[in-house]
Design an enzyme around this catalytic site. Structure first.
Site, mmCIF file in Angstrom:
data_model
loop_
_atom_site.group_PDB
_atom_site.id
_atom_site.type_symbol
_atom_site.label_atom_id
_atom_site.label_comp_id
_atom_site.label_asym_id
_atom_site.label_seq_id
_atom_site.Cartn_x
_atom_site.Cartn_y
_atom_site.Cartn_z
ATOM 1 N N LYS A 219 0.822 -1.227 0.000
ATOM 2 C CA LYS A 219 0.000 0.000 0.000
ATOM 3 C C LYS A 219 0.851 1.269 0.000
ATOM 4 O O LYS A 219 2.010 1.263 0.402
ATOM 5 C CB LYS A 219 -0.956 -0.024 1.195
ATOM 6 C CG LYS A 219 -2.070 -1.048 0.947
ATOM 7 C CD LYS A 219 -3.335 -0.756 1.667
ATOM 8 C CE LYS A 219 -4.396 -1.762 1.203
ATOM 9 N NZ LYS A 219 -5.308 -2.113 2.270
ATOM 10 N N ARG A 253 -3.289 -9.853 4.838
ATOM 11 C CA ARG A 253 -3.744 -10.017 3.452
ATOM 12 C C ARG A 253 -2.610 -9.528 2.563
ATOM 13 O O ARG A 253 -2.285 -8.334 2.581
ATOM 14 C CB ARG A 253 -5.026 -9.191 3.273
ATOM 15 C CG ARG A 253 -5.700 -9.325 1.938
ATOM 16 C CD ARG A 253 -6.958 -8.465 1.904
ATOM 17 N NE ARG A 253 -7.512 -8.451 0.573
ATOM 18 C CZ ARG A 253 -7.080 -7.673 -0.404
ATOM 19 N NH1 ARG A 253 -6.096 -6.831 -0.199
ATOM 20 N NH2 ARG A 253 -7.645 -7.743 -1.599
#
Ligand code: PMM
Length: 273
Positions: A219, A253
């Site tokens: 991210k 994740r």
């Protein structure tokens, strides 16, 4: 005990492999848009040791446009079906009740809803009837507007409060607490700095008392420590997994699996007395 609830028994941090069958996800968009390639990638992640493969058909990157339910289903359903037929535990990453129901009918054991039931008024009652595990993520609005909603006095306290509201809504709708997983939603209605604050607040998030899934992999929040775009963020993503595993996260994740399992193993050794 059903296979779905067995996923939630205490144990080392689970690695959930990401399989985005979208043309536009920020990291793997466009790589797995045909069914064969997507299924082989899912099988490879499972063979590496992922507990669950999370199949998503709608990009949630900041600013992404929505797709209709038919397009989303066309993308995810064949992949979910084929992976489930091969014995892989599959989760479907969707905010839509209809997509969730069709995928659970096709063999998915988890519904991963980045909106925590806020995007589709039918989602919570649908999941209650499906009897699967439900991941409720912290969310304040769809991708097109989420960055405008990144205003907090105390980001950790507000994420905890808003997750507790989702737990209440889910249980009111009939989802048993032992089927619930929470996720603080790194990067969703949060700036990079706010996402780091949430990571630092791991104990408060885990203090809610339910299993917690975290999605830091590749991210934008990692850019200051690993500049160079999503592909350059894998090592930093693994470092975050060590931190989360040491704090007892239920799951992470991630786009890669083996290095995250190594981080979980390191955390496990460090915790041995
Ligand atoms: N992040 C993305 C998509 N789905 N689901 C959960 N539960 N948590 C997340 O942090 C999350 C998610 C966006 O990342 P991607 O484009 O790499 O899938």
């Amino acid at each position: 005990m059903t296979a779905a609830v067995a996923l939630l028994t205490p144990g080392p941090t689970r690695v959930v492999g990401i399989l985005n069958v979208t043309p536009d996800s920020f990291s793997d968009g466009g790589r797995y848009t045909d069914v064969e390639t997507a299924v082989s990638h899912g099988l490879a992640l499972a063979a590496e040791g992922a507990t669950l493969i999370d199949v998503g058909g709608e990009s949630t990157r900041p600013g992404a446009e929505r797709v209709d339910a038919g397009t989303e289903l066309m993308r995810v359903l064949p992949v979910v079906t084929r992976l489930a037929e091969r014995g892989v535990a599959v989760s479907v990453d969707t905010t839509r009740a209809e997509v969730a129901a069709r995928c659970v009918d096709a063999g998915a054991v988890v519904v991963n809803d980045v909106s925590g039931g806020l995007a589709d008024p039918e989602m919570l009652t649908t999941v209650a009837a499906l009897g699967c595990v439900y991941v409720a993520m912290h969310w304040r609005g769809h991708s097109a507007t989420m960055i405008q909603r990144a205003t907090y006095d105390d980001v950790v306290a507000e994420v905890v409060d808003e997750l507790l509201d989702r737990v209440k809504a889910a249980t009111r709708a009939g989802i048993e607490p032992d089927r619930l997983v929470l996720d603080p939603g790194l990067g969703f209605a949060k700036t990079g700095d706010q996402s780091w604050d949430v990571l630092r607040g791991v104990e408060a998030i885990h203090g809610i008392g339910l299993p917690v899934l975290w999605g830091a992999s590749r991210k934008g929040m990692l850019d200051p420590v690993a500049p160079g775009g999503p592909a350059a963020r894998d090592d930093a993503s693994v470092a975050i997994t060590t931190w989360l595993a040491m704090h007892g996260a239920w799951g992470v994740r991630t786009h890669t699996v083996a290095p995250h399992l190594a981080a979980v193993a390191v955390a496990g050794r460090l915790e041995q007395s």
